[in-house]
Structures are given as structure tokens and as C-alpha cells.
Write an enzyme that holds these catalytic residues in place. Structure first.
Site, PDB file in Angstrom:
ATOM      1  N   GLY A  84      32.849  16.305  41.881  1.00  0.00           N
ATOM      2  CA  GLY A  84      33.582  17.265  42.840  1.00  0.00           C
ATOM      3  C   GLY A  84      35.114  17.015  42.709  1.00  0.00           C
ATOM      4  O   GLY A  84      35.438  15.837  42.360  1.00  0.00           O
ATOM      5  N   GLY A  85      36.053  17.753  43.330  1.00  0.00           N
ATOM      6  CA  GLY A  85      37.462  17.415  43.375  1.00  0.00           C
ATOM      7  C   GLY A  85      38.224  17.743  42.278  1.00  0.00           C
ATOM      8  O   GLY A  85      37.710  18.292  41.092  1.00  0.00           O
ATOM      9  N   THR A  88      42.671  12.921  39.596  1.00  0.00           N
ATOM     10  CA  THR A  88      43.195  11.798  40.554  1.00  0.00           C
ATOM     11  C   THR A  88      43.254  10.680  39.589  1.00  0.00           C
ATOM     12  O   THR A  88      43.136  10.757  38.252  1.00  0.00           O
ATOM     13  CB  THR A  88      42.016  11.326  41.484  1.00  0.00           C
ATOM     14  OG1 THR A  88      42.408  10.469  42.685  1.00  0.00           O
ATOM     15  CG2 THR A  88      40.756  10.955  41.024  1.00  0.00           C
ATOM     16  N   ILE A 154      37.121  10.622  48.215  1.00  0.00           N
ATOM     17  CA  ILE A 154      35.581  10.861  47.817  1.00  0.00           C
ATOM     18  C   ILE A 154      35.493  12.000  46.946  1.00  0.00           C
ATOM     19  O   ILE A 154      35.820  13.371  46.882  1.00  0.00           O
ATOM     20  CB  ILE A 154      34.918  11.123  49.115  1.00  0.00           C
ATOM     21  CG1 ILE A 154      34.865   9.915  50.243  1.00  0.00           C
ATOM     22  CG2 ILE A 154      33.459  11.492  48.895  1.00  0.00           C
ATOM     23  CD1 ILE A 154      34.305  10.190  51.467  1.00  0.00           C
ATOM     24  N   GLY A 155      34.598  11.695  46.059  1.00  0.00           N
ATOM     25  CA  GLY A 155      34.052  12.975  44.988  1.00  0.00           C
ATOM     26  C   GLY A 155      32.774  12.373  44.428  1.00  0.00           C
ATOM     27  O   GLY A 155      32.609  11.612  43.667  1.00  0.00           O
ATOM     28  N   GLY A 166      31.303   8.451  43.914  1.00  0.00           N
ATOM     29  CA  GLY A 166      31.308   8.128  45.151  1.00  0.00           C
ATOM     30  C   GLY A 166      32.775   8.147  45.562  1.00  0.00           C
ATOM     31  O   GLY A 166      33.280   9.031  45.922  1.00  0.00           O
ATOM     32  N   PHE A 167      33.295   6.888  45.886  1.00  0.00           N
ATOM     33  CA  PHE A 167      34.608   6.733  46.745  1.00  0.00           C
ATOM     34  C   PHE A 167      35.775   5.819  46.327  1.00  0.00           C
ATOM     35  O   PHE A 167      35.171   5.280  45.437  1.00  0.00           O
ATOM     36  CB  PHE A 167      34.300   6.286  48.121  1.00  0.00           C
ATOM     37  CG  PHE A 167      33.958   5.198  48.269  1.00  0.00           C
ATOM     38  CD1 PHE A 167      34.645   3.877  48.454  1.00  0.00           C
ATOM     39  CD2 PHE A 167      32.322   4.613  48.413  1.00  0.00           C
ATOM     40  CE1 PHE A 167      34.129   2.681  48.392  1.00  0.00           C
ATOM     41  CE2 PHE A 167      32.069   3.337  48.583  1.00  0.00           C
ATOM     42  CZ  PHE A 167      32.800   2.389  48.588  1.00  0.00           C
ATOM     43  N   CYS A 185      44.293  15.325  43.677  1.00  0.00           N
ATOM     44  CA  CYS A 185      43.378  15.899  44.373  1.00  0.00           C
ATOM     45  C   CYS A 185      43.842  17.376  44.592  1.00  0.00           C
ATOM     46  O   CYS A 185      43.318  18.070  45.708  1.00  0.00           O
ATOM     47  CB  CYS A 185      42.733  15.502  45.688  1.00  0.00           C
ATOM     48  SG  CYS A 185      42.099  13.667  45.515  1.00  0.00           S
TER      49      CYS A 185
END
Length: 259
Positions: A84-85, A88, A154-155, A166-167, A185
């Protein structure tokens, strides 16, 4: 019955992003196969990446084409991710954590929203306890130092109640200039921050690893056990092969190339 431990592994050399995606997929498939006999392990991978910009599921093909050309021209890799997201950056100076865990181990299973919330609280708790850094609440996912400075993102992706991605938490100043080349993001008014700037003293990525491992175990209620790849069968072989690839890749750009 208590939950089994989470096995963790920290990679000391920055990893190529696409090969790391393949490792996550390999672990996902191993977990799926072993879950039939309840013999699968939950894993936490901790690492840095070589400089790379990654997109999430929200970008259009035209946006991806344009951004790929621009960002690879300054010396970074570019990859499409299933998390997700939005767009980045990952790179040296940033600790990335990929938990590959089974959300169905508990009854009832952990929901995706709760899983992400615990991850966010885990990072917030670590920053406060270890570095005296207090976060500010935000309507956006991630951890913020103030309304316009984001220190962690976080994604995640969840398939068959098994997690990937994860992060990412900025530790040193090295990622900040790379972040300056994108609207990370999708947040136009937000810039990247890091532990070194917030705390005002030098901190290395390897310094934060033990505390993150402890915080992860505490927030998710799990014992954390170090993974030894040489004793971990097919999983260990895949980890060792990725470490060899990372070493063979050599040096990386420390700052973006001028356009």
C-alpha cells in the site's frame, strides 16, 4: 497456548530492492506450504536498501514512466511494489523492517488495521524510550516529529493472512537529500526527518537494531529469536545468497547525481 517466537535476521550490507522482494516472496511461499502442518515460522528481516525509489499500488502507468526516467537519472534504482501507499525512497541510513508473520496465529486473527497500528506504536515507543523523541499525532499513517516532518513510514501487503513489506525509519541524514527529489507518500507539505537530527547526536543504523527488535517483541507479544541462516534450510540458503549479491554489487551513490 503461547505464540511461537519470531525469528529475526539483520543484514549488514545494503540490499538491492528487487532481489529483496524476491526473498520476501520466497519466504511467503515457504510459509504457505509449511502452514498446512503448522510448522511455519514468523520472520522479521531488518536491513538497509541500496538507493531506490519505490511506487505503491496507487500510481498510474504514465506517472511511473515519467518518474522512473527522472529518478534513475540521479543514480537510484526504481521499482514497483505491491504494498500500500505511494512513491517513497529507501536507502542507506534508513532501517527497513519486513515482518513476515501469520496474522491467523491468534484467535481471532489480527486485523490488518490493528497490525498496522501496532507497528506504528512500536516505532513510536522505541523512539521515545531510546532517544527521547516524542511523536505528534497525525491523520496520516507513519510517525511524525511535527505536523510537517515524517521520520518513519509504513506500507504493508497481506495475502492469505501472511504479511510482507513493513516499515522504514530514517536514522541518519543520508536519506534526506534523496527524499527531497520526490513527494513522498503523496504528502506535498511533508519533509523527511531522522533520528540524528531529532536527537542531535550521531546514531548509526546498527545501533537501533537491538531496540527495534525488543520493541517489536513487546508490542506484538512475541519472543524474539536470532535466526542463524546456516541452520535454517531453504530459508537460510536464500538469505545467504542475497547477502552474497549485496556484497557483489559494490559501492552505491552517497548523494544524488546532479541532473
Amino acid at each position: 497456548m503461547p505464540l511461537p517466537p519470531v525469528f529475526y535476521h539483520y543484514f549488514h550490507t545494503p540490499l538491492p530492492y528487487t532481489r529483496t522482494l524476491l526473498l520476501q516472496e520466497k519466504i511467503h511461499q515457504l510459509q504457505l506450504a509449511a502452514r498446512r502442518s503448522s510448522s511455519h515460522h514468523d520472520i522479521l528481516l531488518l536491513l538497509e536498501h541500496r538507493p531506490v525509489y519505490t511506487s505503491g499500488r496507487r500510481q498510474t502507468e504514465q506517472e511511473l514512466h515519467t518518474e522512473r526516467a527522472r529518478l534513475t537519472s540521479i543514480g537510484a534504482d526504481f521499482a514497483v511494489a505491491a504494498r500500500g501507499g505511494q512513491l517513497t525512497y529507501h536507502g542507506p541510513g534508513q532501517l527497513v523492517g519486513y515482518p513476515l508473520i501469520d496474522l491467523a496465529r491468534t484467535s481471532p486473527p489480527i486485523g490488518i488495521r490493528d497490525y498496522i497500528c501496532k507497528m506504528q506504536k512500536m516505532i513510536q515507543s522505541y523512539l521515545q524510550r531510546t532517544h527521547g523523541i516524542t511523536h505528534v499525532p497525525s491523520d496520516h499513517t507513519g510517525v511524525f516529529l511535527d505536523p510537517v516532518t515524517k521520520i518513519a513510514s509504513i506500507g504493508v501487503q497481506v495475502r492469505h493472512r501472511l504479511t510482507t513489506h513493513g516499515f522504514a525509519m530514517n536514522v541518519t541524514k543520508e536519506p534526506l537529500e534523496w527524499f527531497g527529489h520526490v513527494v513522498a507518500c503523496g504528502l506535498a507539505d511533508v519533509k523527511a526527518g531522522c533520528i540524528v537530527e531529532a536527537e542531535g547526536k550521531d546514531v548509526r543504523v546498527e545501533d537501533v537494531v537491538p531496540g527495534i527488535i525488543d520493541a517489536f517483541g513487546t508490542l506484538y507479544g512475541r519472543d524474539m529469536v536470532k535466526l542463524y541462516p546456516q541452520n535454517a534450510g531453504e530459508l537460510g540458503e536464500a538469505i545467504l545468497a542475497l547477502e552474497e549479491d549485496a556484497l557483489a554489487a559494490g559501492e552505491w551513490l552517497r548523494v544524488p547525481s546532479p541532473n
